[in-house]
Structures are given as structure tokens and as C-alpha cells.
Scaffold this motif. Structure first.
Motif, PDB file in Angstrom:
ATOM      1  N   ASP A  67       0.832  -1.206   0.000  1.00 51.80           N
ATOM      2  CA  ASP A  67       0.000   0.000   0.000  1.00 51.80           C
ATOM      3  C   ASP A  67       0.868   1.259   0.000  1.00 51.80           C
ATOM      4  OD1 ASP A  67       1.003  -0.240   2.570  1.00 51.80           O
ATOM      5  OD2 ASP A  67      -0.840  -1.216   3.272  1.00 51.80           O
ATOM      6  N   GLY A  68       0.401   2.281   0.656  1.00 54.83           N
ATOM      7  CA  GLY A  68       1.149   3.530   0.703  1.00 54.83           C
ATOM      8  C   GLY A  68       2.210   3.534   1.789  1.00 54.83           C
ATOM      9  N   SER A  69       2.713   2.341   2.139  1.00 52.47           N
ATOM     10  CA  SER A  69       3.600   2.254   3.301  1.00 52.47           C
ATOM     11  C   SER A  69       5.063   2.558   2.963  1.00 52.47           C
ATOM     12  CB  SER A  69       3.493   0.872   3.941  1.00 52.47           C
ATOM     13  OG  SER A  69       4.021  -0.097   3.075  1.00 52.47           O
ATOM     14  N   ALA A  70       5.370   2.839   1.674  1.00 47.95           N
ATOM     15  CA  ALA A  70       6.758   3.132   1.300  1.00 47.95           C
ATOM     16  C   ALA A  70       7.291   4.291   2.138  1.00 47.95           C
ATOM     17  CB  ALA A  70       6.835   3.474  -0.182  1.00 47.95           C
ATOM     18  N   GLY A  71       8.536   4.187   2.572  1.00 48.04           N
ATOM     19  CA  GLY A  71       9.129   5.269   3.358  1.00 48.04           C
ATOM     20  C   GLY A  71       8.993   5.060   4.859  1.00 48.04           C
ATOM     21  N   ARG A  72       8.111   4.122   5.263  1.00 46.86           N
ATOM     22  CA  ARG A  72       7.967   3.837   6.700  1.00 46.86           C
ATOM     23  C   ARG A  72       8.755   2.575   7.062  1.00 46.86           C
ATOM     24  NH1 ARG A  72       2.289   2.948   8.182  1.00 46.86           N
ATOM     25  NH2 ARG A  72       1.487   3.517   6.141  1.00 46.86           N
ATOM     26  N   PRO A  73       9.259   2.463   8.297  1.00 49.28           N
ATOM     27  CA  PRO A  73      10.025   1.270   8.677  1.00 49.28           C
ATOM     28  C   PRO A  73       9.163  -0.003   8.644  1.00 49.28           C
ATOM     29  CG  PRO A  73      10.073   2.952  10.423  1.00 49.28           C
ATOM     30  CD  PRO A  73       9.107   3.420   9.390  1.00 49.28           C
ATOM     31  N   VAL A  74       9.767  -1.080   8.166  1.00 48.88           N
ATOM     32  CA  VAL A  74       9.046  -2.355   8.044  1.00 48.88           C
ATOM     33  C   VAL A  74       9.952  -3.496   8.487  1.00 48.88           C
ATOM     34  CG1 VAL A  74       7.528  -1.656   6.135  1.00 48.88           C
ATOM     35  CG2 VAL A  74       9.805  -2.559   5.647  1.00 48.88           C
TER      36      VAL A  74
END
Ligand code: ADP
Ligand code: MG
Length: 351
Positions: free
Chosen positions: A268-275
């Protein structure tokens, strides 16, 4: 034939909720395994399905009929527990015949059915022995025969193989699976043994603190765990924490120390957040060290018969476990190797 439907199934003891609002559908003829650590509520859930424990909340149906308040004996369920619970003073034959005698079947019919059950679990030659004269595996096969001889449509098993050593356990597993398929039994097995769950089940339910963490096929739960708990609980998990970055066409995961590793595209739009990126040991490739990639030094190489398991430490102190189908170990303690994987073999753990 019977399916099982659980809706909001809950069990509380005082202020403690041990089974917490479980919704679950066990399909007709399915082999479903409930897997979870000790104390996660597995046995309680099974006894709720069996009717041995009263629900605090929710309802249970079998074959479309609500059974929430139906007593166990009227649910047509076969039960097998870890302790074989055979009658020690009775012969093996009489143990298996018992559920039929209490139902008042004619002697000839009892003999026919017991004979059939014995053939299924290969016990015919032991009919006249007492349980104490059998091995643990044989006793558990008697328990299986006794639990199924009266033709239940549902079979519930609580850690039935827990007391057996590995080889016996594997034998009885095969027998159990064959019998379950041959009789078309809707089966729910409880275990804390993840290997057993992965090898036996059509689907598994991972339970923690009385709550369902994931319901999935074994492969799906292993490769695509729904959360960190499932990732860690099912087998060995290499987890890399970082931030996905798009570099041209590819996505890479930037680790805390700045290195980049292969990574699938975030959904989803989770790019850029830590995973958290999961890479299972079988998916990791070891080779010559590359300038750009991850490098690690071999701590141990463990020969497993069909494969070798390598334990490595990377410079940031992260432990990495890789498993390859090597016939002999390719690397030894102290070797520095390149660590790599296909981006599509990684799994971004949701949540
Ligand atoms: N009769 C009971 N009274 C109070 N607490 C119970 C009772 N039965 C089980 N529990 C508690 O419920 C939790 C789950 O137990 P159980 O279902 O046996 O877990 P598992 O089979 O996964 O090891 C545990 O914390 C246990 O102590
Ligand atoms: Mg238990």
C-alpha cells in the motif's frame, strides 16, 4: 459428514479470558490444526468444541445445527488425548469395542466394525493383549481406533503424539492422516509442535493469548505470516528491519546501518515507513562476497542429512540462518560470504 462453525467463541475463568472471541469455520473433511505456545488456550478451545467445557460467550454449530448447549455424547465426536486413556484391565479388542457395546450394537456388528478399525490402524495381531503390553505408538493407535470405531463425523485430537519419540510420531502421523482422509473425518488437532502442524494439516490456526493470529495453509502461514508473532513462531525467521526505497525499477530495503538489501515492493502507501522483512532460511543464497551486498561470517555449519544449515553473523551483529540443499558444507566457521535473496522471496510482515 460435518463442518464446524465457531462464532465469537469465548471462555473466561474469573477475570481472565483464555479463549477470546474466536470465529472459525472448519470445512467438511478438513484437517485443521490449532497451533500455539503452551497456555495459549488450545486445549480449552478443543474442549469447547467437544462440549466438555461451557462457553462464556458465542456459539458453535456442526453440520448446520447449533450445538452450543448439546452434551458431548450427543455431538458424535471422536476424541483422542495425549494420555491414551485406555482401560488398562481390558484387552485391546474390548477397548475398541467399548464405544459400540455402550451403544448396544449386536455382537456380530461389533466384531465387524472392530475388525475394520483394527485393519485401518494395523492392530489385528494385538487384539488379545492388554494396553500395558503395547508400545506408546501402538497404544495411541488403539486410542485412534476407539475414537473412530463408532463412525463419528468429527475427530478432535489434543497433542495425541506428544508422548511418542520422533520415529513413532512420524509413523502414527502418516497413519492418522490416511485414516482421516479414508474416513472423511473433519478433524481438529491441537499441537505446540510447528513441524507436526506444517506436515499434517490442510490449514492451520495460529493461536496466541486466546486469540487467532492467522488462519492459512501451512505454506502460506510459513511464507506469508500475518504478523511478527506468526513469523517467529513458525520455524526460523530472518527478520531485517529497515525502510523500503525505490531505486529505479527495483525496491531495496535500507537497513539502520545504511546497507541495502533485496525487498519486494510495499503493497500500500507504506513506502518510506520502517518495516520488518522476513526471509526464510531456505530462500537465502550464500556465495562469494559482493561489494554492494550483505556480507556475513559463518559461525556454524550444521549437517541435516538433506541440507546444510549455516548460522552467520553480519557486521551489524545480526544473526542470519540459511539452509541450502548442499550434500556437504560449502563454508566453514570463519568464512566470509555474500548473503543474498530474490526480492520476491522476501515478505514484508504486515502491521
Ligand atoms: N479450569 C481452569 N480454570 C482456570 N484457568 C484455566 C482452566 N483451564 C485452563 N486455564 C487457563 O487457561 C489458559 C489456557 O490453557 P490451555 O487451554 O490448557 O492452554 P494450552 O492447551 O494452549 O496449553 C492457561 O493460562 C490456563 O492456566
Ligand atoms: Mg493443552
Amino acid at each position: 459428514m460435518s463442518d464446524i462453525e465457531l462464532r465469537g467463541v469465548t471462555k473466561r475463568y474469573g477475570a481472565t479470558t483464555v479463549v477470546d472471541g474466536i470465529d472459525l469455520h472448519v470445512q467438511d473433511g478438513e484437517f485443521l490444526t490449532i497451533l500455539g505456545p503452551s497456555g495459549s488456550g488450545k486445549t480449552t478451545l478443543l474442549t469447547l468444541i467437544a462440549g466438555l467445557t461451557e462457553l462464556s460467550d458465542g456459539r458453535i454449530s456442526m453440520a448446520g445445527r447449533e450445538v452450543t448447549h448439546v452434551p458431548p455424547a450427543a455431538r458424535n465426536i471422536g476424541l483422542v488425548f495425549q494420555s491414551y486413556a485406555l482401560f488398562p484391565h481390558m484387552t485391546v479388542y474390548d477397548n475398541v469395542a467399548f464405544p459400540l457395546s455402550i451403544r448396544g450394537l449386536p455382537a456380530a456388528e461389533i466384531e465387524r466394525r472392530v475388525g475394520e478399525a483394527f485393519r485401518m490402524v494395523r492392530l489385528t495381531e494385538f487384539a488379545t493383549r492388554k494396553p500395558a503390553q503395547l508400545s506408546g505408538g501402538q497404544q495411541q493407535r488403539v486410542a485412534l481406533a476407539r475414537a473412530t470405531v463408532f463412525g463419528p463425523s468429527i475427530l478432535l485430537l489434543d497433542e495425541p503424539l506428544g508422548a511418542l519419540d520422533r520415529k513413532l510420531r512420524e509413523e502414527v502421523q502418516i497413519e492418522l492422516r490416511q485414516m482421516q482422509k479414508a474416513l472423511g473425518l473433519t478433524s481438529v488437532l491441537v499441537t505446540h509442535d510447528q513441524e507436526e502442524a506444517l506436515s499434517l494439516s490442510d490449514r492451520l490456526v495460529v493461536l496466541d493469548k486466546g486469540k487467532v493470529q492467522q488462519v492459512a495453509t501451512p505454506t502460506d502461514a510459513y511464507l506469508h505470516p500475518a504478523n511478527r508473532f506468526v513469523a517467529d513462531f513458525l520455524g526460523v525467521a530472518n527478520i531485517f528491519t529497515g525502510t523500503p526505497e525505490r531505486l529505479g525499477d527495483a525496491v531495496r530495503l535500507r537497513l539502520a546501518d545504511g546497507r541495502l538489501v533485496p525487498c519486494p515492493a510495499p503493497v500500500d502507501g507504506s513506502a518510506g515507513r520502517p518495516v520488518d522483512l522476513l526471509v526464510r532460511p531456505e530462500r537465502i543464497r550464500l556465495g562469494a562476497p559482493q561489494e554492494a551486498g550483505l556480507q556475513a561470517s559463518v559461525v556454524d555449519a550444521i549437517y541435516l542429512g538433506q541440507s546444510v544449515r549455516y548460522v552467520l553473523d553480519d557486521p551489524a551483529g545480526q544473526r542470519i540462518v540459511a539452509q541450502s540443499a548442499d550434500r556437504i558444507a560449502r563454508f566453514r566457521h570463519g568464512d566470509v560470504v555474500g548473503v543474498d535473496w530474490e526480492a520476491s522471496d522476501g515478505w514484508l510482515i504486515p502491521g
